[in-house]
Scaffold this motif. Structure first.
Motif, PDB file in Angstrom:
ATOM      1  N   ALA A   1       0.829  -1.208   0.000  1.00 19.84           N
ATOM      2  CA  ALA A   1       0.000   0.000   0.000  1.00 19.84           C
ATOM      3  C   ALA A   1       0.863   1.259   0.000  1.00 19.84           C
ATOM      4  CB  ALA A   1      -0.924  -0.010   1.216  1.00 19.84           C
TER       5      ALA A   1
ATOM      6  N   ASP B   1       2.628   1.215  -3.744  1.00 13.14           N
ATOM      7  CA  ASP B   1       1.781   1.319  -4.928  1.00 13.14           C
ATOM      8  C   ASP B   1       0.742   2.429  -4.841  1.00 13.14           C
ATOM      9  OD1 ASP B   1       3.242  -0.847  -5.714  1.00 13.14           O
ATOM     10  OD2 ASP B   1       1.613  -2.308  -5.485  1.00 13.14           O
ATOM     11  N   GLU B   2       0.283   2.729  -3.616  1.00 13.02           N
ATOM     12  CA  GLU B   2      -0.754   3.748  -3.456  1.00 13.02           C
ATOM     13  C   GLU B   2      -0.240   5.019  -2.781  1.00 13.02           C
ATOM     14  OE1 GLU B   2      -4.700   2.209  -2.223  1.00 13.02           O
ATOM     15  OE2 GLU B   2      -3.671   0.281  -1.960  1.00 13.02           O
TER      16      GLU B   2
ATOM     17  N   LEU C   1       0.351   5.629   0.234  1.00  8.51           N
ATOM     18  CA  LEU C   1      -0.436   5.947   1.419  1.00  8.51           C
ATOM     19  C   LEU C   1       0.467   6.187   2.620  1.00  8.51           C
ATOM     20  CD1 LEU C   1      -3.326   3.317   1.172  1.00  8.51           C
ATOM     21  CD2 LEU C   1      -3.397   5.734   0.545  1.00  8.51           C
TER      22      LEU C   1
END
Length: 216
Positions: free
Chosen positions: A57, A60-61, A63
């Motif tokens: 996460a 890739d995101e 966050l």
């Protein structure tokens, strides 16, 4: 698994992963490995799954860790939802508290044997704190246990405020020391801060033992 084995197992997917990064994720409450008698960490497959989820996460995101932690907490707390594979639960579906999860006041007291007055004393001293939902972070469990043991040996809980103050001052020094590195790389700064915290913790322990021996 040992901490070095976890890093090796995940390195192909996350080349930048390091031991210090892993310890930092633990301090942020994303994982809570088991501790054996000598204090060394031991990681389960569930811990590795949670790490893979968090690191994916983050990569890739993009966050922040706070959002990732909230996602994990939501998954853990959702008793009716299917297991969010590959992330293992850390809270039993029947609501029974387990170590490594956020907990209520009742859970904290049940797991530590602390009275409500003890918990209030620790909150007043600034050693633990509940969030907006009235829940305590996993770290509150060990802090409470250590504080109660110190009290059993004769050190009043209220006197532990100085320990918290000392920790905050040290954290400020670490923040200043790693600020230049943070401008270049947040990950490098996190690694440096974690290593510094460990070194200073060991140094403080050695100096404290010397000071106590000097009393006799």
């Amino acid at each position: 698994m040992k901490i070095s084995e976890v890093v090796e197992a995940l390195r192909a997917e996350f080349p930048a992963l390091s031991v210090s990064k892993l310890r930092y994720l633990e301090t942020e409450g994303l994982i809570s490995p088991h501790r054996i008698g000598n204090g060394y960490r031991r990681y389960s497959q569930a811990d590795v799954a949670r790490l893979r989820f968090a690191l994916t996460a983050q990569r890739d995101e993009y966050l922040p860790l706070g959002v990732i932690r909230e996602r994990l907490e939501d998954m853990d707390a959702s008793a009716s939802a299917p297991d969010p594979a590959p992330v293992a639960r850390v809270v039993a579906s029947r609501g029974r508290a387990v170590e490594g999860a956020d907990m209520s006041l009742e859970d904290l007291r049940a797991l530590t044997g602390a009275s409500e007055a003890d918990v209030n004393e620790l909150i007043s001293a600034g050693l633990i704190a509940a969030d907006a939902r009235g829940r305590f972070a996993p770290q509150a469990l060990r802090i409470t246990r250590l504080a109660l043991e110190a009290a059993r040996l004769g050190l009043p809980l209220r006197n532990l405020r100085s320990v918290r103050t000392s920790a905050e001052r040290t954290a400020d020094s670490i923040d200043q020391a790693t600020r230049p590195a943070r401008r270049r790389s947040a990950t490098a700064a996190e690694d440096s801060a974690t290593r510094l915290a460990g070194l200073i913790g060991e140094l403080h322990g050695e100096l404290l033992h010397l000071a106590v021996r000097a009393l006799s």
